[in-house]
Design a protein around this motif. Structure first.
Motif, short mmCIF file in Angstrom:
data_model
loop_
_atom_site.label_atom_id
_atom_site.label_comp_id
_atom_site.label_asym_id
_atom_site.label_seq_id
_atom_site.Cartn_x
_atom_site.Cartn_y
_atom_site.Cartn_z
N LYS A 131 0.83 -1.21 0.00
CA LYS A 131 0.00 0.00 0.00
C LYS A 131 0.87 1.26 0.00
O LYS A 131 0.57 2.24 -0.70
CB LYS A 131 -0.94 0.00 1.21
CG LYS A 131 -2.05 -1.03 1.13
CD LYS A 131 -3.00 -0.90 2.31
CE LYS A 131 -4.15 -1.90 2.19
NZ LYS A 131 -5.09 -1.80 3.34
N GLU A 132 1.93 1.23 0.80
CA GLU A 132 2.83 2.38 0.83
C GLU A 132 3.51 2.59 -0.52
O GLU A 132 3.65 3.72 -1.00
CB GLU A 132 3.89 2.17 1.91
CG GLU A 132 3.34 2.24 3.33
CD GLU A 132 4.40 1.90 4.37
OE1 GLU A 132 4.66 2.74 5.25
OE2 GLU A 132 4.97 0.79 4.30
N ARG A 174 2.36 1.65 -3.45
CA ARG A 174 1.35 2.15 -4.40
C ARG A 174 1.21 3.68 -4.24
O ARG A 174 1.12 4.41 -5.23
CB ARG A 174 0.00 1.47 -4.17
CG ARG A 174 -0.11 0.09 -4.80
CD ARG A 174 -1.54 -0.42 -4.75
NE ARG A 174 -1.70 -1.65 -5.51
CZ ARG A 174 -1.87 -1.72 -6.81
NH1 ARG A 174 -1.92 -0.60 -7.53
NH2 ARG A 174 -2.01 -2.88 -7.43
N HIS A 175 1.17 4.14 -3.01
CA HIS A 175 1.06 5.58 -2.77
C HIS A 175 2.29 6.31 -3.30
O HIS A 175 2.17 7.37 -3.94
CB HIS A 175 0.90 5.85 -1.27
CG HIS A 175 1.00 7.30 -0.90
ND1 HIS A 175 -0.02 8.20 -1.14
CD2 HIS A 175 2.02 8.03 -0.35
CE1 HIS A 175 0.35 9.40 -0.75
NE2 HIS A 175 1.58 9.33 -0.27
N ALA A 216 2.10 6.39 -7.17
CA ALA A 216 1.05 7.29 -7.64
C ALA A 216 1.42 8.75 -7.40
O ALA A 216 1.19 9.62 -8.26
CB ALA A 216 -0.27 6.96 -6.94
N GLU A 217 2.00 9.04 -6.25
CA GLU A 217 2.36 10.42 -5.92
C GLU A 217 3.46 10.94 -6.85
O GLU A 217 3.42 12.09 -7.28
CB GLU A 217 2.82 10.49 -4.46
CG GLU A 217 2.87 11.89 -3.89
CD GLU A 217 1.51 12.59 -3.87
OE1 GLU A 217 1.50 13.84 -3.87
OE2 GLU A 217 0.46 11.89 -3.89
N CYS A 261 -3.90 7.84 -11.85
CA CYS A 261 -3.04 7.87 -10.66
C CYS A 261 -3.81 7.41 -9.43
O CYS A 261 -3.27 6.70 -8.57
CB CYS A 261 -2.48 9.27 -10.45
SG CYS A 261 -1.32 9.80 -11.75
N ASN A 262 -5.07 7.83 -9.32
CA ASN A 262 -5.90 7.39 -8.20
C ASN A 262 -6.11 5.87 -8.24
O ASN A 262 -6.10 5.21 -7.20
CB ASN A 262 -7.26 8.09 -8.24
CG ASN A 262 -7.15 9.58 -7.94
OD1 ASN A 262 -6.15 10.04 -7.39
ND2 ASN A 262 -8.16 10.34 -8.32
N GLU A 270 -3.10 4.02 -6.96
CA GLU A 270 -2.95 4.07 -5.51
C GLU A 270 -4.02 3.28 -4.77
O GLU A 270 -3.73 2.63 -3.76
CB GLU A 270 -3.00 5.53 -5.04
CG GLU A 270 -2.84 5.67 -3.53
CD GLU A 270 -2.71 7.11 -3.08
OE1 GLU A 270 -2.44 7.33 -1.89
OE2 GLU A 270 -2.87 8.01 -3.93
N GLU A 271 -5.24 3.27 -5.28
CA GLU A 271 -6.37 2.80 -4.47
C GLU A 271 -6.92 1.43 -4.86
O GLU A 271 -7.77 0.89 -4.14
CB GLU A 271 -7.50 3.83 -4.55
CG GLU A 271 -7.10 5.20 -4.01
CD GLU A 271 -8.10 6.28 -4.38
OE1 GLU A 271 -9.14 5.93 -5.01
OE2 GLU A 271 -7.86 7.46 -4.06
#
Length: 289
Positions: free
Chosen positions: A201-202, A204-205, A208-209, A239-240, A243-244
């Motif tokens: 998850k980290e 992915r963030h 995306a960021e 991008c969302n 991340e999600e």
């Protein structure tokens, strides 16, 4: 690393011929796209870095398309075989066959002479027998082809094992879900520095960021269903999604992770040298396959 599950599911609504035609179109589109990308790079000294990045992106795009096509073809062929098998199910008697059955009942109560002493052939039975013969022949041919086809998974695993042997590496199997790229990178990070461990998850963030902050590096490689480059809104949504959701990571996400983490990412794949993304970065390489 592409979204293989969605693409395979889509083939269930297509015939094998449809899939093959779409693959030819996609190869043609990718060729045109990569040609445009190559031409977009100048010949000056300052363009060498950009040229190298584009070359890496093209190699990843081609490898991803080839892998997806291979799996979609296998799924389409399986669907064709299953459809043929389903046709062997019970059939409703046709009107002509029903009339023949009634005729047989009337004969039993009041026998009538038949020409040459032969019964009228049952067309439904003959048709089913022909279908059964055709299906059996197709099944036999499929078995022969399977027996003569090499196990590509075993071949690929053996080839990768041979490639990593001189690197003193071993293979760590990662569950093949939508998070597999991020879990593979997380595993590599923990091997090199346990204090730098991160969850999928980290990561992915992080990917995306980085993509949000550097749209010019990624937008030219994204197209919508109409074949047009993403606009700002579409890119933001992409991008969302990175991340999600469990969207499979591909060449863009590898590039983003490499840049954001400040580490090269080496990709081991069968039939080609190790592909090195972010080779200009100073960090210790992360190796995935």
């Amino acid at each position: 690393m592409a979204d293989i599950e969605d693409s395979i599911a889509a083939t269930r609504t297509e015939t094998l011929e449809d899939v093959q035609a779409r693959h030819r179109k996609e190869v043609k589109e990718l060729t045109a796209k990569t040609t445009t990308l190559k031409k977009s790079v100048g010949k000056g000294a300052g363009d060498k870095k950009k040229k190298k990045e584009i070359t890496e992106q093209i190699a990843l795009m081609e490898a991803e398309l080839s892998k997806r096509h291979e799996q979609e073809l296998a799924a389409a062929e399986q669907q064709t075989t299953e459809s043929l098998a389903q046709e062997e199910g019970p059939e409703q008697p046709e009107a002509e066959d029903a009339s023949a059955a009634l005729e047989d009942l009337s004969i039993s109560s009041s026998p009538a002479p038949q020409q040459g002493g032969k019964k009228k052939p049952n067309r439904q039975k003959l048709r089913k027998e022909r279908k059964a013969q055709q299906f059996e022949e197709m099944r036999r041919q499929a078995e022969e082809e399977a027996a003569n086809t090499e196990n590509t998974k075993e071949i690929e695993d053996a080839a990768i094992a041979k490639l990593i042997e001189p690197l003193a590496l071993s293979i760590k199997q990662i569950p093949p879900d939508g998070h597999c790229l991020y879990n593979a990178v997380a595993h590599q990070l923990s091997l090199h520095d346990q204090s730098d461990s991160k969850s999928y998850k980290e990561l992915r963030h992080i990917a995306a960021e980085y993509m949000r902050k550097n749209p010019d590096d990624f937008m030219p490689f994204l197209v919508n269903n109409q074949g047009d480059c993403y606009n700002d809104a579409e890119y933001k949504q992409y991008c969302n999604t990175v991340e999600e959701t469990a969207l499979w990571g591909g060449q863009l996400e590898i590039q983003a992770l490499s840049k954001a983490l400040g580490r090269p990412i080496h990709i081991v794949q069968m039939g080609s040298p190790v592909l090195k993304v972010g080779e200009d970065l100073a960090g210790q390489p992360l190796t995935v396959s």
